[in-house]
Motif scaffolding. Structure first.
Motif, short mmCIF file in Angstrom:
data_model
loop_
_atom_site.label_atom_id
_atom_site.label_comp_id
_atom_site.label_asym_id
_atom_site.label_seq_id
_atom_site.Cartn_x
_atom_site.Cartn_y
_atom_site.Cartn_z
N ARG A 1 1.39 4.14 -2.89
CA ARG A 1 1.12 5.55 -2.56
C ARG A 1 2.34 6.42 -2.88
O ARG A 1 2.21 7.51 -3.38
N GLU B 1 2.49 7.00 -6.62
CA GLU B 1 1.44 7.91 -7.08
C GLU B 1 1.77 9.37 -6.72
O GLU B 1 1.39 10.28 -7.43
N GLU C 1 0.83 -1.21 0.00
CA GLU C 1 0.00 0.00 0.00
C GLU C 1 0.87 1.26 0.00
O GLU C 1 0.64 2.19 -0.78
#
Length: 74
Positions: free
Chosen positions: A69, A72, A65
């Protein structure tokens, strides 16, 4: 919420398998990661207190995760 510098350090720590110097430039981000439970400080004989950091179980569990992140955010 993690700062950009802490998230970037987490990503780098995972990529380099922990082979990052813990010094005055990285220690604040490592401490932030430790405060939220993703990493834990390790004392070593040669380096002394907080001379290394390791992923906690929570850090390992959230690794995918957080790496997504981090990508991104760039």
């Amino acid at each position: 919420m993690l700062s950009e510098s802490a998230l970037a350090l987490f990503r780098l720590h995972v990529a380099k398998r922990g082979d990052i110097a813990v010094d005055d430039s990285t220690r604040p981000a490592y401490r932030e990661l430790a405060r939220v439970g993703l990493m834990t400080p390790v004392n070593t004989y040669a380096g002394g207190p907080e001379s290394a950091y390791r992923l906690t179980k929570a850090g390992f569990d959230r690794k995918a995760e957080l790496l997504t992140r981090a990508k991104e955010a760039v």
